[in-house]
Scaffold this motif. Sequence first.
Motif: not given
Length: 307
Positions: A206, A208, A212, A243
Amino acid sequence: MTPMSTVLPLPDPVLRRPAADPRRAAHEQGKLAKRLRRQVGQAIADFGMIEEGDKVMVCLSGGKDSYTMLDILLQLQKKAPVGFELVAVNLDQKQPDFPEHVLPDYLERVGVPYRIIEQDTYSVVSRVIPEGKTMCSLCSRLRRGALYSHAEENGFTKIALGHHRDDLVATFFLNMFFHAKLSGMPPKLLSDNGKHVVIRPLAYVREDDIAQYAEAKTFPIIPCNLCGSQENLQRKQVKKMMDAWERETPGRIETIARALGDIRPSQLSDPNLFDFLSLGHRDGAALPDAQAWLAGEPHPTLADEDT
């Protein structure tokens, strides 16, 4: 007369965020790194991305995706069941204000063999593409050509790109919405000239999670000042849509990504992938002819033949 007194309002209390527990943060970072290693390792195994003796050209742009790809591949290299070589390669496209020192400094610090290719594609794109128009397509073609040439000249057996799960899904929608075809960005492909095998080890990861991870690792990110500044791109329109879907229905993008690996040709409409003509065809009956169907000449019915 009683003197008036002024009562000043009490200041709002200062809300202090609890100090982050460094042990908990380290634990979460370790879990994230483990998940990324597992997903990348699974993709490599599922698609046969890396074999014994491979010389892998890891294309490093300076963005979060390619930094994460290189970092995870280096971790997997230490425990992999096969021996393979990793070389980081960056294409310096001579964009204005490009910090040329950032990538060499980082790569030397982590001890990765690397090569910086210099090719002024920026001037070509700026000259050919009218101001305000999208530069991404031409820029990508020039960059791909330079990287393919370098791979061929230096004996690389695989070319690793940093596209992730969300990129694969977005490309599927781009091709469907704007090019009327069901195709995407495969985790592994053979180049058009048949000389290069391109792999995408982050195919299951992913975006995201990559963001991170990159923040936790403090990678020295280099922004793209050429195409990254263009807002009205089709890909960005698709990303906004994705999104919004993910906010409304968390997990939808993961479901779509899994669907890309579970194709049912008989449930679609492509006669080149599934033999619809033979489906239910009776022995002896003529196969349909589009010209005859559109000619407007009636065929005698069984009732006509009986009279």
